[in-house]
Design a protein around this motif. Structure first.
Motif, PDB file in Angstrom:
ATOM      1  N   THR A 296       0.872  -1.180   0.000  1.00 20.84           N
ATOM      2  CA  THR A 296       0.000   0.000   0.000  1.00 20.84           C
ATOM      3  C   THR A 296       0.906   1.226   0.000  1.00 20.84           C
ATOM      4  OG1 THR A 296      -0.033   0.046   2.407  1.00 20.84           O
ATOM      5  CG2 THR A 296      -1.876  -1.076   1.327  1.00 20.84           C
TER       6      THR A 296
ATOM      7  N   CYS B 176       1.815   4.810   1.523  1.00 19.79           N
ATOM      8  CA  CYS B 176       1.582   5.794   2.584  1.00 19.79           C
ATOM      9  C   CYS B 176       1.558   7.169   1.884  1.00 19.79           C
ATOM     10  CB  CYS B 176       2.718   5.773   3.602  1.00 19.79           C
ATOM     11  SG  CYS B 176       3.129   4.133   4.208  1.00 19.79           S
TER      12      CYS B 176
ATOM     13  N   PHE C 217       2.357  10.099   2.626  1.00 13.54           N
ATOM     14  CA  PHE C 217       3.471  11.050   2.809  1.00 13.54           C
ATOM     15  C   PHE C 217       4.712  10.607   2.038  1.00 13.54           C
ATOM     16  CE2 PHE C 217       3.702   7.831   6.124  1.00 13.54           C
ATOM     17  CZ  PHE C 217       4.992   7.353   5.919  1.00 13.54           C
TER      18      PHE C 217
ATOM     19  N   CYS D 297       9.777   8.046  -0.953  1.00 12.89           N
ATOM     20  CA  CYS D 297      10.781   7.066  -1.390  1.00 12.89           C
ATOM     21  C   CYS D 297      10.485   6.571  -2.804  1.00 12.89           C
ATOM     22  CB  CYS D 297      10.790   5.871  -0.438  1.00 12.89           C
ATOM     23  SG  CYS D 297      11.066   6.325   1.271  1.00 12.89           S
TER      24      CYS D 297
ATOM     25  N   GLY E 173      14.316   0.538   0.829  1.00 12.74           N
ATOM     26  CA  GLY E 173      13.168   0.436  -0.080  1.00 12.74           C
ATOM     27  C   GLY E 173      12.411   1.727  -0.198  1.00 12.74           C
ATOM     28  N   GLY E 174      11.190   1.609  -0.607  1.00 12.61           N
ATOM     29  CA  GLY E 174      10.268   0.488  -0.623  1.00 12.61           C
ATOM     30  C   GLY E 174      10.309  -0.330   0.680  1.00 12.61           C
ATOM     31  N   THR E 175       9.893  -1.556   0.524  1.00  9.34           N
ATOM     32  CA  THR E 175       9.812  -2.430   1.690  1.00  9.34           C
ATOM     33  C   THR E 175      10.634  -3.694   1.461  1.00  9.34           C
ATOM     34  OG1 THR E 175       7.627  -1.532   2.179  1.00  9.34           O
ATOM     35  CG2 THR E 175       8.176  -3.609   3.224  1.00  9.34           C
TER      36      THR E 175
ATOM     37  N   ASP F 256       9.352  -2.846   7.824  1.00  5.65           N
ATOM     38  CA  ASP F 256       7.998  -2.342   8.059  1.00  5.65           C
ATOM     39  C   ASP F 256       7.338  -3.308   9.033  1.00  5.65           C
ATOM     40  OD1 ASP F 256       5.338  -1.759   8.036  1.00  5.65           O
ATOM     41  OD2 ASP F 256       5.242  -1.326   5.889  1.00  5.65           O
TER      42      ASP F 256
ATOM     43  N   ARG G 104       4.532  -3.839   9.932  1.00  4.86           N
ATOM     44  CA  ARG G 104       3.271  -4.428   9.459  1.00  4.86           C
ATOM     45  C   ARG G 104       3.517  -5.738   8.691  1.00  4.86           C
ATOM     46  NH1 ARG G 104       0.993   0.429   6.116  1.00  4.86           N
ATOM     47  NH2 ARG G 104       3.174   0.389   5.506  1.00  4.86           N
TER      48      ARG G 104
ATOM     49  N   ARG H  92      -1.670   4.771   6.775  1.00 10.07           N
ATOM     50  CA  ARG H  92      -0.704   3.786   7.255  1.00 10.07           C
ATOM     51  C   ARG H  92      -1.217   3.292   8.600  1.00 10.07           C
ATOM     52  NH1 ARG H  92       5.415   3.148   6.778  1.00 10.07           N
ATOM     53  NH2 ARG H  92       5.842   1.680   8.434  1.00 10.07           N
TER      54      ARG H  92
END
Ligand SMILES: C[S@@+](CC[C@H](N)C(=O)[O-])C[C@H]1O[C@@H](n2cnc3c(N)ncnc32)[C@H](O)[C@@H]1O
Ligand code: SF4
Length: 445
Positions: free
Chosen positions: A65, A67, A69, A72, A114-116, A149, A151, A189
């Motif tokens: 997903t 965020c 703000f 990156c 990243g990214g993630t 992350d 999550r 987020r």
């Protein structure tokens, strides 16, 4: 410790709050221009003659997903096969770069950003680390770090985190931004306090030596009263390091930021107060202010590097200087080799296409001239050590207005940033920037 809260006259704040680079490089990315990958090859050959260790960066751009703000380099993705394909190209790139060296080069720092990066599966992590091990020599005391992350770590109760520890990662940074659910909702987020705190305790239990957290001030609906609750809770956890970023609002590059209504954002003055109050809480909690936006416990390597004057700054922000030369892998990543910057294709398809036809994906870059090298040193000295040697660099800029305004203090052999100057250190550094005004940046506060 209330006296740690710094007050700035609103008129000066507005005057100093200019749109200025964060100086994660000098010259900054807008100065980069199209470059042939042969230039990169030449620099590799020249570096090959040395025995210096390397720093490696690997970019995993995927996020499930977005965020609102986020500034990156991100690819929104929910298709596992897209990520698997990317890894195949990443392996190819690592192999191709490594083959350009005559021996397996020593690596003192490896960073996953990243990214993630934690969107990688356990199997993908194992394969990627095996690939780095095969093509480079990761030194026994290398810093191996990753942006996490929380999550993506909650569901498996720490399984992936344990794997990272086993694979040799020793420093982790968690993206948090703010614990407040109202702020989280406004930036799309959703990350409960439980997710963040339990991931933190799991990382401690596993014995990671360095645990960082990323926070942002200036997000929608943030107020001093609510943000200090986040700050107090995080101080309680005794994180090794807190990165406290100013919200970089760059909607001309990141369209999705336009979905945050301006009316929900704190004013410049409120944003500064949020920073100043939280900073006071961190310092009262035993943290040292490092550089522009980091706070670290005395036991953390960043604090030691700051005291020993070995702190440096690269595209990932403040870092301990284990290797000056860095190779970036993956889409959009930037490296620095033999006084030159090299950036890979920013577009995922283009990145993969280049590798498919056997080319390195380097597209843009910048070879520093003598003047750039001196100015880069001066800017690093200001950003990292808050001071500048008069004899070496004094002739490069007229800093008298900064002295007159109380941002710098003149000593016999150097200029030193005042407590106020430290808060506006980007502004101080910008006086040494020969290209200022060429490129659009976020504001200081
Ligand atoms: C790549 S993300 C970290 C890993 C992971 N994607 C996550 O968000 O948890 C790097 C960090 O950059 C910071 N960041 C992203 N966009 C920003 C912006 N516009 N202004 C300031 N900081 C930003 C956030 O603090 C974020 O945690
Ligand atoms: S902040 Fe992290 S998770 Fe959010 S969009 Fe950016 S890179 Fe992805």
């Amino acid at each position: 410790m209330k006296n740690d809260v710094i007050h700035v006259n609103p008129e000066l704040l507005f005057r100093w709050n200019k749109a200025i680079p964060r100086y994660t490089s000098y010259p900054t990315a807008p100065q980069f221009h199209p470059i042939e990958s042969e230039v990169f090859q030449e620099k590799i050959s020249s570096f090959d003659k040395s025995v210096k260790p390397l720093s490696l960066y690997v970019h995993i751009p995927f996020c499930k997903t977005m965020c609102l703000f986020c500034g990156c380099s991100v690819v929104l993705n929910r298709k596992p096969e897209r990520q698997s394909l990317y890894l195949e190209y990443l392996f190819k790139e690592i192999e191709q770069v490594a083959r350009s060296f005559s021996s397996r080069r020593d690596v003192s720092q490896l960073h996953f950003g990243g990214g993630t990066p934690t969107s990688l599966t356990e199997d993908q992590f194992e394969k990627l680390m095996a690939h780095f091990d095969k093509h480079f020599h990761l030194l026994a005391n290398a810093e191996i770090s990753i942006e996490i992350d929380p999550r993506t770590f909650y569901a498996d109760k720490g399984g992936k985190l344990a794997l990272l520890k086993k694979l040799g990662f020793n420093r982790v940074s968690f993206g948090v931004q703010d614990l407040d659910p109202i702020v989280q909702e406004a930036v799309r987020r959703r990350q409960s306090e439980e997710m963040t705190v339990s991931t933190y305790y799991k990382a401690r239990e596993l014995g990671f030596d360095g645990i960082n957290i990323d926070l942002i001030y200036g997000l929608p609906h943030q107020t001093v009263e609510r943000f200090v609750k986040t700050a107090d809770r995080l101080v309680e956890l005794r994180l090794d390091r807190i990165a406290f970023y100013s919200y970089a609002k760059v909607p001309w590059i990141k369209e999705h930021q336009k979905a945050i209504p301006d009316a929900t954002l704190p004013s410049t003055y409120e944003k500064f107060q949020i920073y100043s109050e939280a900073r006071a809480r961190f310092m009262e909690g035993g943290y040292t202010a490092i550089g522009m936006d980091h706070f670290s416990l005395a036991s953390d390597t960043l604090a030691t590097a700051y005291l020993n004057k070995t702190l440096t700054r690269n595209f990932q922000g403040y870092s301990i200087a284990l290797a000056e030369d860095m190779i970036g892998f993956g889409v959009s990543s930037i490296g620095f080799l033999e006084n030159s910057y090299f950036q890979n294709a920013k577009d995922l398809t283009l990145y993969q296409e280049q590798l498919k036809i056997g080319n390195l994906p380097v597209m843009r870059g910048y070879v520093l001239n003598e003047d750039d090298i001196r100015r880069r040193e001066a800017i690093l000295s200001i950003m990292c050590h808050f001071q500048i040697d008069k004899l070496k660099y004094g002739h490069l800029a007229d800093v008298s207005p900064l002295v007159a305004e109380g941002l710098l203090e003149e000593e016999v052999d150097r200029y030193v940033a005042t407590p106020l100057g430290r808060l506006f250190i980007r502004l101080v550094a910008s006086s040494f920037d020969a290209y200022l005004g060429k490129g659009q940046f976020s504001k200081v506060v």
